[in-house]
Design a protein around this motif. Sequence first.
Motif, PDB file in Angstrom:
ATOM      1  N   GLN A  29       0.733  -1.198  -0.055  1.00 21.03           N
ATOM      2  CA  GLN A  29       0.156  -0.008  -0.041  1.00 21.03           C
ATOM      3  C   GLN A  29       1.059   1.234   0.117  1.00 21.03           C
ATOM      4  O   GLN A  29       1.770   1.460   0.611  1.00 21.03           O
ATOM      5  CB  GLN A  29      -0.797   0.116   1.295  1.00 21.03           C
ATOM      6  CG  GLN A  29      -1.897   1.109   1.212  1.00 21.03           C
ATOM      7  CD  GLN A  29      -2.968   1.037   2.140  1.00 21.03           C
ATOM      8  OE1 GLN A  29      -3.266  -0.114   2.652  1.00 21.03           O
ATOM      9  NE2 GLN A  29      -3.712   2.057   2.676  1.00 21.03           N
ATOM     10  N   GLY A  30       0.598   2.097  -0.705  1.00 24.36           N
ATOM     11  CA  GLY A  30       1.148   3.420  -0.858  1.00 24.36           C
ATOM     12  C   GLY A  30       0.936   4.536  -0.018  1.00 24.36           C
ATOM     13  O   GLY A  30       0.420   4.355   1.171  1.00 24.36           O
ATOM     14  N   SER A  31       1.282   5.953  -0.236  1.00 31.58           N
ATOM     15  CA  SER A  31       1.291   6.723   0.840  1.00 31.58           C
ATOM     16  C   SER A  31       0.209   7.649   0.712  1.00 31.58           C
ATOM     17  O   SER A  31      -0.137   8.740   1.415  1.00 31.58           O
ATOM     18  CB  SER A  31       2.782   7.704   0.617  1.00 31.58           C
ATOM     19  OG  SER A  31       2.919   8.007  -0.541  1.00 31.58           O
ATOM     20  N   HIS A  32      -0.742   7.653  -0.277  1.00 31.45           N
ATOM     21  CA  HIS A  32      -1.700   8.514  -0.692  1.00 31.45           C
ATOM     22  C   HIS A  32      -2.997   8.230   0.093  1.00 31.45           C
ATOM     23  O   HIS A  32      -3.225   7.079   0.112  1.00 31.45           O
ATOM     24  CB  HIS A  32      -2.165   8.834  -2.228  1.00 31.45           C
ATOM     25  CG  HIS A  32      -0.874   9.223  -2.902  1.00 31.45           C
ATOM     26  ND1 HIS A  32       0.197   8.792  -3.198  1.00 31.45           N
ATOM     27  CD2 HIS A  32      -0.920  10.469  -3.408  1.00 31.45           C
ATOM     28  CE1 HIS A  32       1.128   9.601  -3.816  1.00 31.45           C
ATOM     29  NE2 HIS A  32       0.431  10.825  -3.914  1.00 31.45           N
ATOM     30  N   GLY A  33      -3.858   9.105   0.290  1.00 34.36           N
ATOM     31  CA  GLY A  33      -5.154   9.078   0.793  1.00 34.36           C
ATOM     32  C   GLY A  33      -6.160   9.419  -0.215  1.00 34.36           C
ATOM     33  O   GLY A  33      -5.607   9.500  -1.502  1.00 34.36           O
ATOM     34  N   LEU A  34      -7.316   9.585   0.028  1.00 32.58           N
ATOM     35  CA  LEU A  34      -8.430   9.854  -0.983  1.00 32.58           C
ATOM     36  C   LEU A  34      -9.378  10.777  -0.448  1.00 32.58           C
ATOM     37  O   LEU A  34      -9.716  11.119   0.952  1.00 32.58           O
ATOM     38  CB  LEU A  34      -9.294   8.636  -1.326  1.00 32.58           C
ATOM     39  CG  LEU A  34     -10.260   8.535  -2.451  1.00 32.58           C
ATOM     40  CD1 LEU A  34      -9.512   8.354  -3.800  1.00 32.58           C
ATOM     41  CD2 LEU A  34     -11.264   7.418  -2.413  1.00 32.58           C
ATOM     42  N   CYS A  35      -9.640  11.787  -1.482  1.00 32.34           N
ATOM     43  CA  CYS A  35     -10.754  12.795  -1.265  1.00 32.34           C
ATOM     44  C   CYS A  35     -12.027  12.323  -1.722  1.00 32.34           C
ATOM     45  O   CYS A  35     -12.157  11.924  -2.546  1.00 32.34           O
ATOM     46  CB  CYS A  35     -10.430  14.214  -1.969  1.00 32.34           C
ATOM     47  SG  CYS A  35     -11.662  15.146  -1.961  1.00 32.34           S
ATOM     48  N   HIS A  36     -12.640  12.223  -0.532  1.00 33.30           N
ATOM     49  CA  HIS A  36     -14.110  11.386  -0.691  1.00 33.30           C
ATOM     50  C   HIS A  36     -15.225  12.302  -1.235  1.00 33.30           C
ATOM     51  O   HIS A  36     -16.117  11.970  -1.539  1.00 33.30           O
ATOM     52  CB  HIS A  36     -14.701  10.835   0.681  1.00 33.30           C
ATOM     53  CG  HIS A  36     -13.765   9.644   1.176  1.00 33.30           C
ATOM     54  ND1 HIS A  36     -14.075   8.683   0.741  1.00 33.30           N
ATOM     55  CD2 HIS A  36     -12.774   9.600   2.068  1.00 33.30           C
ATOM     56  CE1 HIS A  36     -13.201   7.735   1.244  1.00 33.30           C
ATOM     57  NE2 HIS A  36     -12.246   8.210   2.324  1.00 33.30           N
ATOM     58  N   ALA A  37     -14.816  13.634  -1.429  1.00 37.33           N
ATOM     59  CA  ALA A  37     -15.532  14.352  -2.267  1.00 37.33           C
ATOM     60  C   ALA A  37     -15.483  14.309  -3.657  1.00 37.33           C
ATOM     61  O   ALA A  37     -16.509  14.201  -4.425  1.00 37.33           O
ATOM     62  CB  ALA A  37     -15.277  15.916  -1.817  1.00 37.33           C
TER      63      ALA A  37
END
Length: 319
Positions: free
Chosen positions: A250-258
């Motif tokens: 798994q990488g280091s990015h998150g997700l914008c849920h908008a």
Amino acid sequence: MQTAPSESPAAVVVAALYRFARFDDPAALRGPLEQLCRAQGIRGTLLLAREGINGTIAGTSEGIARVLDHVRALPDCAGLDVKLSSAAAMPFHRMKVRLKREIVTMGQPDVDPRASVGTYVEAGDWNALISAPGTILIDTRNDYEVELGTFAGAIDPETASFRDFPAWFRRERERLLGSGKAPRVAMFCTGGIRCEKSTAFLKQEGIEEVYHLRGGILKYLETVPEGESLWQGECFVFDQRVSIGHGLVQGSHGLCHACRRPVSAQDCASPLYEEGVSCPACHGERTDEQRASYRERHRQELLAAARGVAHVGAVIETG
């Protein structure tokens, strides 16, 4: 039976799969497939169309194996393309089997990957091809995916949707390939499915020497040692892991849920970032009313998590 790489026996198995096949009645396949997935505790999204099946699902090793056996028994699906990885936690909120016009939307009804596609190149041979003089390397993914990572020297079409790819190629064809004999073209995508269509499209456009990476970036990151890799950055994936790196970790990015775009640590430090509400990329695209709605949705998600139940408002689609 295919097994997934896993650091722990309890790890969730993630299966990215697709197959271009002829389904005369995809609606008839939907019920039994969805029923089996639910019975096995599988979550994710599967798309069915007359041209085949595509999607990403997750669950136990045994459950995934049963679903894959079922899919392989569908018409012309014995050669199903599957890439397995693992996740520390379930990366999907629910299970959906959807009927679509295309399993990957290009908007070119005359393009048929079953009739003609580019030449497959194995992950171990990919470096030699894209490093060879005269090879034009094209990333067929969308702009937000390319931003996270790509192969050194790849051309970014800067498309917002795969549907935009044909128009981009027709517009840029002469600049890219010249007016004489076309050079060889190598293309790649996340798991291989978009390249099935993009190489079929280029063949239809009269480009003879077209290649694509078998199994996509996922297979390359799984099999090519990091020390020999020409991949730079991380690879966006269409589930709650958001991005992965070499070895499919798994990488280091998150997700914008908008807006469903990936966010980096730098993005999260921006005053325009608010968890579950906005990020620097989408803040200017949303109204105050929309952000208020997202804020309430995020509050409900946190309450659901505190109660130990799943909130189904935030779902990532397979692309």
